[in-house]
Structures are given as C-alpha cells and as structure tokens.
Enzyme design. Structure first.
Site, PDB file in Angstrom:
ATOM      1  N   SER A   1      86.382 -26.371  66.605  1.00 16.19           N
ATOM      2  CA  SER A   1      86.055 -25.790  65.308  1.00 16.19           C
ATOM      3  C   SER A   1      84.562 -25.593  65.085  1.00 16.19           C
ATOM      4  CB  SER A   1      86.624 -26.666  64.180  1.00 16.19           C
ATOM      5  OG  SER A   1      86.155 -27.995  64.294  1.00 16.19           O
TER       6      SER A   1
ATOM      7  N   HIS B   1      82.070 -30.911  59.593  1.00 14.62           N
ATOM      8  CA  HIS B   1      81.268 -29.817  60.158  1.00 14.62           C
ATOM      9  C   HIS B   1      79.908 -29.648  59.493  1.00 14.62           C
ATOM     10  CE1 HIS B   1      85.591 -28.867  60.724  1.00 14.62           C
ATOM     11  NE2 HIS B   1      85.173 -28.610  61.954  1.00 14.62           N
TER      12      HIS B   1
ATOM     13  N   ASP C   1      81.392 -29.783  55.326  1.00 12.44           N
ATOM     14  CA  ASP C   1      82.605 -30.476  54.900  1.00 12.44           C
ATOM     15  C   ASP C   1      82.661 -31.831  55.592  1.00 12.44           C
ATOM     16  OD1 ASP C   1      83.428 -30.013  57.512  1.00 12.44           O
ATOM     17  OD2 ASP C   1      84.897 -28.480  57.002  1.00 12.44           O
TER      18      ASP C   1
END
Length: 348
Positions: free
Chosen positions: A29, A316, A313
């Site tokens: 991600s 990340h 978040d």
C-alpha cells in the site's frame, strides 16, 4: 496495451534524467496507485478523505492525502507515475504514456502468499503479471528491444511491512530470526524471477521503523514506538541488504540501491521541526487515540494542515513525508542510500 507495447522501442531513451525509459513498481500500500480498486477486497482507499491533496482532490486508491512513494520516484526521474496494472488490463484502449512503466503494487501485499491471502495481489502474483506483460512485449517488439527496455528501467520494490505486521500480531512461537529467514528465502526466489524476466536495476526500499506508525504506537502504554516490531524490521532490512549483496555477486549486470528508511524516519521523528513537522505520533486522518483506533474513512476526522503531520492514517505517511523520504532515496548518499542513490543507479 498495443500502443503501450509498440512504443517501447522508442522509449528506451526518452531524454529524461539518466535516460531511464521506465519505472516498474512492485509492492504494497505504500506504492499502490489503484490496483486494489479493481479487486473485491476491504483493503481499498478509493474514498474520502484519501486523495484530498491529490490533483482534483479525489481519492485514487492511494493510501495518502496525495502522492505516494511510487509517484515521487517516477516524478524525480522525469517520468509520469506508472499506471496501476489492473487499470490497464481492463482498459479497451492503450496509451503511449504506459511505456514509462507499470505499477503492480497492491495494498496488503506481502512476500508470503499467506499475507492477506485473497485480499490483494501477492508479490508472487505481481511478478506473474509482470511476466505476462514481458511476454506480450516480446511478441510486439521482439526480444532484443524488450530486453534493452527492461535492462535500462528501474524496478522499485516496496515490500515486507505487512508480513512483519502479521508476525508481530500473531504471537507466533517462531523466533524473529526464523521468521525473517523464511521471508528472505522466499524473497530471494522472487528477486531471481524479476532478474530472469529482465530486471537489472533494483531499488529496494527498507521497511523502516514499522513500530512507530500510529496503529502500533497506540498499543503501547506511553504511545511510544513498538520496540518488538522495530526489532523485526531491523532484522529484515539487514537481511535484505545482505541478500542484495549476495545476488549482485552472483548475477551478471545486477545493480541495486537500498534505501535505509529506518534512519531517514528516525531523523524526521527526532527532529521534526527541521522538516516542517509538528506531529510525529498521531495520524492526520482517523478516530480515537492518536487518530489510530479507526482507519481513515469518510466518517473520520482529519487535520487541516497535512504538511505538518508525518502520518496520514494509522499506517501510512503523508504526501509530505513520502516526498522527503523519496528525495533522500533519489539524490541522497550513504548511510541513507547505498551503494549508490537512485539517480546514480539510473545512469549506470
């Protein structure tokens, strides 16, 4: 895909920095630019408040308020950000811009197939798709041009964090050394596969201090970094570097650049003001303690100034953090990046 493939020959020297024709990305991600948008998975970021600072202000599938590492790597090498493979695969028409690379990264992905199995494109699956792309490339432009294109391209690899998160949460009886050993054994075969396809210039991004992300911080009584997770990450990064050195001695014309994310992140967290940050522990977007009890969703709160937060978040980095780290990766020097930085690697 036809226009993409047929433009490869012309793209082998497109006039950008170092003459790099393309950037191919595999990973998780931290580099996903929308592949998971095309999967039946809960691991998606195609909703607010993700993308609030991206062009157009809309979510793209990036787990960020804006750009991520994959975007910055390409941008700093003078290339457009490579599109998500699954967005190309499902498209009825190609584009010559795709000749600048493809991004196979998928949120949740790990080195091990068992990591988030069924929710993402594992690293093995991503390499399968790259192999399929190469076969089509050879069919359209011939083996010689395809090999020349890949030989001069950059292959960015951002992987390992999800495997480590899974291990730390599992309370496994397997020792950290044994676990990292299993990762490296699998990774060696995967890097060999990339080499066999045609990759020669490898950019490997270390996992860094994963225990310092808000999600793992909030699991400690004092909101400090999770030392156990960071210890596993350190073992992994050291083992990856040893593996890269070993492969370079065995594989003809194999070159690499390794980025020490741990060092760079600790410099940011220890001296945040030097980088324009005021918040190093809490996430910008989320809910609960450190904004890390609940993920960034349309119902979450988010900070008004994303440039002063290290984390977007609970897992990340913000666009600002990703930009700083990538700048060190591209143009920095040892001990941040070695044996050469990415710009020098691209010119070799």
């Amino acid at each position: 895909m036809f226009c993409y493939l047929s433009s490869m020959g012309a793209a082998t020297n497109n006039g950008n920095s170092g003459g790099v024709p393309a950037v191919y990305v595999v990973g998780d991600s931290l580099a996903d630019v929308g592949n998971n948008n095309h999967l039946l998975t809960y691991m998606k970021a195609d909703f607010a408040h993700n993308g609030i600072d991206f062009a157009g202000g809309k979510a793209t599938g990036r787990f960020s308020n804006g750009k991520n590492a994959a975007d910055f790597i390409a941008e700093k090498l003078g290339l457009p950000s490579p599109p998500a493979y699954l967005s190309i695969k499902s498209s009825i028409d190609g584009s010559q811009t795709f000749s600048s690379g493809i991004n196979f990264a998928s949120a949740g992905a790990g080195i091990l197939d068992a990591t988030h199995n069924g929710e993402c494109l594992s690293l093995n699956k991503q390499i399968d798709y790259l192999s399929t792309t190469y076969a089509s490339m050879v069919e359209k432009i011939g083996n010689e041009q395809a090999q020349a294109h890949l030989t001069n391209s950059i292959f960015a690899i951002i992987i390992g964090s999800n495997d480590i998160f899974g291990y730390v949460k599992s309370n496994s009886n397997t020792t950290p050394q044994q676990f990292v050993g299993s990762l490296i054994y699998t990774l060696q075969g995967q890097l060999q596969r990339l080499y066999n396809i045609g990759a020669r210039k490898f950019v490997f991004v270390g996992t860094g201090p994963v225990g310092c992300c808000p999600s793992l911080r909030r699991q400690t009584e004092t909101n400090d970094c999770n030392a156990a997770a960071n210890s596993v990450s350190d073992l992994y990064d050291q083992a990856v570097l040893s593996l890269l050195q070993e492969l370079k001695s065995q594989l003809s014309n194999m070159k690499y650049s390794f980025f020490n994310t741990t060092l760079a992140m600790h410099e940011i967290m220890d001296n945040p003001a030097d980088y324009g940050f005021t918040e190093v522990k809490a996430a910008c977007c989320g809910l609960g303690d450190l904004n890390a009890k609940v993920a960034c969703t349309p119902f979450s709160s988010y900070c008004s100034n994303r440039t002063n937060h290290v984390f977007w978040d609970f897992y990340h980095p913000t666009q600002a953090t990703a930009g700083i780290l990538t700048a060190k990766m591209i143009d920095g020097s040892a001990p941040h990046v070695y044996p050469v930085n990415v710009r020098k690697l691209s010119a070799l």
